[in-house]
Every structure is written in structure tokens, then in C-alpha cells.
Scaffold this motif. Structure first.
Motif, PDB file in Angstrom:
ATOM      1  N   ILE A  96      46.358  39.934  36.367  1.00 22.97           N
ATOM      2  CA  ILE A  96      45.137  40.488  36.946  1.00 22.97           C
ATOM      3  C   ILE A  96      44.060  40.504  35.864  1.00 22.97           C
ATOM      4  O   ILE A  96      44.246  41.106  34.804  1.00 22.97           O
ATOM      5  N   LEU A  97      42.942  39.837  36.127  1.00 17.43           N
ATOM      6  CA  LEU A  97      41.815  39.791  35.201  1.00 17.43           C
ATOM      7  C   LEU A  97      40.723  40.718  35.714  1.00 17.43           C
ATOM      8  O   LEU A  97      40.253  40.563  36.844  1.00 17.43           O
ATOM      9  N   VAL A  98      40.327  41.712  34.909  1.00 22.46           N
ATOM     10  CA  VAL A  98      39.310  42.685  35.312  1.00 22.46           C
ATOM     11  C   VAL A  98      38.006  42.360  34.592  1.00 22.46           C
ATOM     12  O   VAL A  98      37.956  42.313  33.357  1.00 22.46           O
ATOM     13  N   ILE A  99      36.941  42.117  35.358  1.00 20.43           N
ATOM     14  CA  ILE A  99      35.660  41.729  34.791  1.00 20.43           C
ATOM     15  C   ILE A  99      34.555  42.650  35.307  1.00 20.43           C
ATOM     16  O   ILE A  99      34.756  43.408  36.262  1.00 20.43           O
ATOM     17  N   GLY A 100      33.382  42.561  34.680  1.00 23.07           N
ATOM     18  CA  GLY A 100      32.245  43.344  35.147  1.00 23.07           C
ATOM     19  C   GLY A 100      31.290  43.675  34.024  1.00 23.07           C
ATOM     20  O   GLY A 100      31.561  43.419  32.844  1.00 23.07           O
ATOM     21  N   ASP A 148      41.830  43.439  30.367  1.00 26.10           N
ATOM     22  CA  ASP A 148      40.519  44.099  30.359  1.00 26.10           C
ATOM     23  C   ASP A 148      39.571  43.249  29.518  1.00 26.10           C
ATOM     24  O   ASP A 148      39.938  42.779  28.442  1.00 26.10           O
ATOM     25  N   THR A 149      38.364  43.039  30.004  1.00 29.43           N
ATOM     26  CA  THR A 149      37.444  42.100  29.351  1.00 29.43           C
ATOM     27  C   THR A 149      36.113  42.755  29.001  1.00 29.43           C
ATOM     28  O   THR A 149      35.719  43.763  29.602  1.00 29.43           O
ATOM     29  N   ILE A 179      41.059  37.944  40.268  1.00 28.94           N
ATOM     30  CA  ILE A 179      39.993  38.402  39.374  1.00 28.94           C
ATOM     31  C   ILE A 179      39.322  39.591  40.038  1.00 28.94           C
ATOM     32  O   ILE A 179      38.739  39.467  41.117  1.00 28.94           O
ATOM     33  N   VAL A 180      39.434  40.744  39.413  1.00 25.66           N
ATOM     34  CA  VAL A 180      38.872  41.978  39.959  1.00 25.66           C
ATOM     35  C   VAL A 180      37.499  42.205  39.323  1.00 25.66           C
ATOM     36  O   VAL A 180      37.386  42.374  38.106  1.00 25.66           O
ATOM     37  N   LEU A 181      36.474  42.193  40.140  1.00 31.66           N
ATOM     38  CA  LEU A 181      35.105  42.435  39.675  1.00 31.66           C
ATOM     39  C   LEU A 181      34.734  43.885  39.958  1.00 31.66           C
ATOM     40  O   LEU A 181      34.669  44.302  41.119  1.00 31.66           O
ATOM     41  N   ALA A 182      34.507  44.661  38.889  1.00 35.02           N
ATOM     42  CA  ALA A 182      34.120  46.061  39.034  1.00 35.02           C
ATOM     43  C   ALA A 182      32.611  46.172  39.197  1.00 35.02           C
ATOM     44  O   ALA A 182      31.843  45.658  38.386  1.00 35.02           O
ATOM     45  N   ILE A 183      32.184  46.851  40.265  1.00 38.78           N
ATOM     46  CA  ILE A 183      30.769  47.079  40.544  1.00 38.78           C
ATOM     47  C   ILE A 183      30.592  48.560  40.869  1.00 38.78           C
ATOM     48  O   ILE A 183      31.323  49.104  41.703  1.00 38.78           O
ATOM     49  N   PHE A 194      24.026  40.502  38.616  1.00 39.64           N
ATOM     50  CA  PHE A 194      24.258  39.171  39.184  1.00 39.64           C
ATOM     51  C   PHE A 194      24.183  38.100  38.099  1.00 39.64           C
ATOM     52  O   PHE A 194      24.916  37.097  38.155  1.00 39.64           O
ATOM     53  N   ALA A 195      23.328  38.302  37.102  1.00 36.18           N
ATOM     54  CA  ALA A 195      23.215  37.341  36.004  1.00 36.18           C
ATOM     55  C   ALA A 195      24.538  37.234  35.242  1.00 36.18           C
ATOM     56  O   ALA A 195      24.917  36.147  34.795  1.00 36.18           O
ATOM     57  N   MET A 196      25.235  38.356  35.090  1.00 39.22           N
ATOM     58  CA  MET A 196      26.542  38.335  34.435  1.00 39.22           C
ATOM     59  C   MET A 196      27.531  37.501  35.240  1.00 39.22           C
ATOM     60  O   MET A 196      28.281  36.682  34.696  1.00 39.22           O
ATOM     61  N   TYR A 197      27.505  37.670  36.551  1.00 33.90           N
ATOM     62  CA  TYR A 197      28.396  36.903  37.430  1.00 33.90           C
ATOM     63  C   TYR A 197      28.068  35.411  37.366  1.00 33.90           C
ATOM     64  O   TYR A 197      28.968  34.561  37.265  1.00 33.90           O
TER      65      TYR A 197
END
Length: 281
Positions: A96-100, A148-149, A179-183, A194-197
Motif C-alpha cells: 500500500i502506497l500512501v501519498i498526498g 509513507d511518502t 495507491i491511497v491518496l490522502a485529501i 491538484f498540482a501535486m497529483y
């Protein structure tokens, strides 16, 4: 105690016992909320297996264990009692990759999945995650890796960003299962978010994001009463992200106590659904 109950069912139960291949559930009717999540997970597993067709039905067990007295056993008769879901499978470990963006609660979310404070959590505006870090937990017979990234936009220089992405890939080798995107759900989704994404898409993750993205709205205790309406009325940027995620989303509240178990069950249910869809691509 469970074995004593099974022993009292009598010979009439033997035919049923044979048909279900000795898979069984003990359910505590007093824990209705957890029971709801368990049923949702079981339905999801059955739908996933059905979508593969009868000839593709796996011979291995699906084993899930939840808090309290709820447990599901396979024909081997063993069960784990660690309080969370486990899927016995011959396939590789789960990644599981956690991004944000920084400040979205990525590390707290990753810790919740692992059930332990593996990753350092920032206080205020202090940035704690400067490079990817991996933690793992054994859920039944399966090892779950959580990475964790850092916020990729906080890194300077193209080379450092590319190096960081390569580290993410190495830590989730051969690729992340989700890929878990934390918002944050207590504030608007900004152009900077959105620029990060978009930056991650540009750095080579576009294809895997479109296949394996799951959005988790964090700070769930601070969401507005009409949060569902807020999502519908959100701008095109958030809608584009949700489209890539196939509208898969969850809400996470770090102040939860016992509800964290149900959250992880539901998250892994969605991971199972993503894996099934990926096999058909």
C-alpha cells in the motif's frame, strides 16, 4: 468454546459442514456496526470471486478475523486473533502506497493501517516525512507493507524527485497493489493539491494511478454536514482525481478508537476490488 458449540450441532449438520468446506463465522450480534462492515466485506469478496467465473474460483481459503467474538475460519480450522482482517493467498504480499500533500494526515493514516505508530506524525506545520519509509504488519498469513511518502512538491530538483519516485517503486516492488491518496475533507481541494497529483502523473505514475487509486478523505471529524454535496459541487480538479479513482473513496477520522478496525476492513475490501479489476485490464 467455539469448538464445543460446533460439536453440539449433531449429525444433521455434517452435510452442511461438508458443503461449506468447514468455513464458518461466529458473530456477536451486540456489535452491529462492525457486523455491517464484515457483511460488506464478505459480499465484496463473493462478488470478486463471481466476476472471475466458476472455473477461476481459487482453492485457497478466505479468512477474516474481526474484533470481539467475530471470526471466519477456513477448513484448516486455524484463525488469527489479532483483531483485523487477513486474506490467506498464495499471491505476493500486499503493498500500500500512501501519498498526498504535506499536512493531509498521511502518516496518521498509514499508522492506522499498520495498527502501530510506525511513522512519525507531524505537529502543526512541521514536515516530518522527507523520504519514503516502509512499515509492515502481519495480518493472518499475509504480510502487508505500507509505504509513507513525502509531499513530492517539497523536493527540489528534477533528479531528487525522480530518485524519490524510484524509491517508492523499489519499496512496493514490483508495484503497489493500491495507491491511497490522502485529501483533507475539512478544506477545499486547492490548485496546489491538484498540482501535486499532476506532478506524480508527470513523473511516471499516471498509468498506475488510473488503475489503483483510492481516495481517503482525512480529518473526518471536521467534515461539513453536507460533505457529500460538497464533493458533488467540487471543481473539475477534484472530479478528475475521483474519476481516476473510479469514484472509490473512504473517510478516515484519526480520533476514532474501535472504528479504526472497521475502517481497515473496508479499505482492504476496496483493495480486493482493485486487484480484481486490475486482473481484467
Amino acid at each position: 468454546m467455539q469448538e464445543d458449540i460446533l460439536g453440539k450441532l449433531g449429525p444433521e449438520f455434517e452435510e452442511v459442514w461438508k458443503d461449506v468446506n468447514q468455513r464458518y463465522v461466529f458473530f456477536d450480534e451486540k456489535d452491529a456496526e462492525l457486523g455491517k462492515h464484515i457483511v460488506q466485506f464478505m459480499v465484496g469478496i463473493m462478488e470478486s470471486l463471481s466476476s472471475l467465473g466458476a472455473t477461476a474460483m481459487p482453492s485457497h481459503d478466505v479468512t477474516m478475523n474481526a474484533i470481539g467474538t467475530t471470526s471466519i475460519h477456513g477448513h484448516s480450522g486455524h484463525s488469527t486473533r489479532d483483531g483485523f482482517l487477513a486474506v490467506q493467498s498464495p499471491r505476493k504480499d500486499l503493498s500500500i502506497l500512501v501519498i498526498g500533500k504535506a499536512g493531509t494526515g498521511k502518516s496518521s493514516l498509514a499508522n492506522a493501517i499498520l495498527r502501530k505508530p510506525e511513522f512519525e506524525v507531524a505537529v502543526g506545520m512541521t514536515i516530518k516525512t522527507n523520504t519514503a519509509v516502509k512499515g509492515s504488519v502481519c495480518l493472518g498469513d499475509r504480510n502487508v507493507k505500507v509505504v509513507d511518502t513525502p509531499d513530492i512538491t517539497n523536493l527540489s530538483g528534477e533528479i531528487s524527485k525522480q530518485d524519490e519516485i524510484r524509491k517508492w517503486i523499489d519499496l512496493t516492488s514490483p508495484s503497489p497493489d493500491v495507491i491511497v491518496l490522502a485529501i483533507r475533507c475539512d478544506s477545499k481541494y486547492t490548485p496546489e493539491d491538484f498540482a501535486m497529483y499532476q506532478e506524480l502523473q508527470r513523473l511516471g505514475l499516471k498509468s498506475v494511478l488510473e488503475q489503483k487509486l483510492l481516495v481517503v478523505f482525512t480529518f473526518g471529524d471536521q467534515r461539513q454536514p453536507d460533505f457529500e454535496g460538497d464533493i458533488r459541487r467540487a471543481g473539475s480538479n477534484l472530479h478528475a482525481v475521483m474519476k481516476d479513482a473510479g469514484k472509490r473513496r473512504l473517510i478516515y477520522n484519526d480520533k476514532w478508537t474501535s472504528e479504526k478496525a472497521a475502517f481497515v476492513i473496508e479499505l482492504l475490501h476496496m483493495v480486493s476490488s482493485i486487484q480484481t479489476q486490475s486482473r481484467h485490464l
